[in-house]
Enzyme design. Structure first.
Site, PDB file in Angstrom:
ATOM      1  N   GLY A 121       0.718  -1.201  -0.003  1.00  0.00           N
ATOM      2  CA  GLY A 121       0.065   0.133   0.099  1.00  0.00           C
ATOM      3  C   GLY A 121       0.979   1.125  -0.150  1.00  0.00           C
ATOM      4  CB  CYS A 122       0.176   4.680   0.862  1.00  0.00           C
ATOM      5  SG  CYS A 122       0.929   6.267   1.099  1.00  0.00           S
ATOM      6  CG  PHE A 123       6.017   5.028  -0.414  1.00  0.00           C
ATOM      7  CD1 PHE A 123       5.234   6.103   0.008  1.00  0.00           C
ATOM      8  CD2 PHE A 123       6.798   4.842  -1.516  1.00  0.00           C
ATOM      9  CE1 PHE A 123       5.322   7.325  -0.946  1.00  0.00           C
ATOM     10  CE2 PHE A 123       6.773   5.991  -2.527  1.00  0.00           C
ATOM     11  CZ  PHE A 123       6.030   7.015  -2.176  1.00  0.00           C
ATOM     12  CD1 TRP A 124       4.207   8.854   2.354  1.00  0.00           C
ATOM     13  CD2 TRP A 124       2.145   9.821   2.263  1.00  0.00           C
ATOM     14  NE1 TRP A 124       4.300   9.860   1.382  1.00  0.00           N
ATOM     15  CE2 TRP A 124       2.935  10.529   1.552  1.00  0.00           C
ATOM     16  CE3 TRP A 124       0.683   9.933   2.785  1.00  0.00           C
ATOM     17  CZ2 TRP A 124       2.248  11.601   0.710  1.00  0.00           C
ATOM     18  CZ3 TRP A 124       0.189  11.132   2.132  1.00  0.00           C
ATOM     19  CH2 TRP A 124       0.915  11.917   1.158  1.00  0.00           C
TER      20      TRP A 124
END
Length: 267
Positions: free
Chosen positions: A103-106
């Site tokens: 998913g979002c690397f954040w």
């Protein structure tokens, strides 16, 4: 507010020449560059800040322009540009790396970054065919890349097996079209292996998850060879430190979903 005109002009030129800068952003930057006598808090610089603010507040500027805007406004949450040249170095015979997409690397950095033995966690792109992809290109699903994190670690203090075990705790392994609120091929879950040992560990871990029968849907996490990892733009690095309030909101929603998923699979 930045007042060093030489530094400002250098940043403006770099952003104008940056291929990732949008045309309308470039137009605004060129206007400022062409009016250097107005580079002051009350002149053209103030107008540029006002022009960028609407999209900046919605986090819709390109990453490097967002970095520039945050420096321009003196945002207190801004940290210096990530410089991985000063990352602690260890004996190369003990340093290894793992690459995961979930998913979002954040939301993928902080859980690994806080573990003992971690040298550095870098957000980036891999799994596609384009060289030096930008965030917008990956988000537009033009490149075949996924958002991922590269974890450099000291093998004397932690192991690849332990990192893989943590990875399974951070994702929904039944969702091949993204992760939670992040939809699209660039968010698909993948374990990238760098050598046969990593492939064997990843494959065995996936089979263990399947055998556990904790999930009612098929386990769809891909296991793919790692070819090249491209670090993402500076804005995306260490996001949980740069934007702590926003990160906490995202993490809370992420954790709530995974708890709901675990509860649903128990019913």
């Amino acid at each position: 507010m930045k007042t060093n005109n030489a530094a400002l002009m250098r940043d403006l030129y770099n952003l104008i020449l940056n291929p990732a800068t949008r045309d309308w952003e470039r137009h605004l930057l060129v206007q400022v560059k062409d009016n250097p006598q107005q580079l002051s808090p009350t002149g053209q610089l103030k107008q540029l800040e006002a022009d960028l603010r609407p999209l900046a507040t919605r986090d819709n500027l390109t990453p490097d322009v967002m970095d520039f805007y945050l420096a321009l406004t003196g945002n207190g949450s801004v940290v210096p540009k990530s410089d991985y040249s000063d990352t602690p170095q260890i004996d190369a015979s003990h340093e290894e790396r793992a690459v995961f997409a979930g998913g979002c690397f954040w939301c993928m950095v902080e859980p690994f970054d806080q573990r003992p033995g971690i040298i550095a966690v870098t957000s980036g792109y891999t799994g596609g065919s384009w060289a030096q992809p930008t965030y917008e290109q990956v988000s537009g699903q033009y490149t075949g890349h996924v958002e991922a994190v590269e974890i450099r670690y000291d093998a004397r203090k932690t192991s690849y097996r332990e990192l893989v075990k943590l990875y399974w705790q951070l994702i929904d392994p039944t969702d091949q079209f993204g992760q939670i609120n992040d939809r699209g091929n660039q968010y698909r879950p993948v374990i990238f292996y760098a050598n046969p040992s990593q492939m064997a560990i990843a494959t065995a871990s996936k089979q263990a998850v399947i055998d556990s029968k904790r999930y009612k849907q098929p386990i769809v996490v891909a296991i793919e060879p790692l070819y090249h990892f491209w670090p993402a733009e500076n804005y995306h690095q260490d996001f949980y430190r740069k934007q702590p309030q926003r990160y906490r909101r995202m993490k809370k929603a992420h954790d709530h979903y995974l708890k709901w998923l675990a509860f649903k699979n128990k019913l």
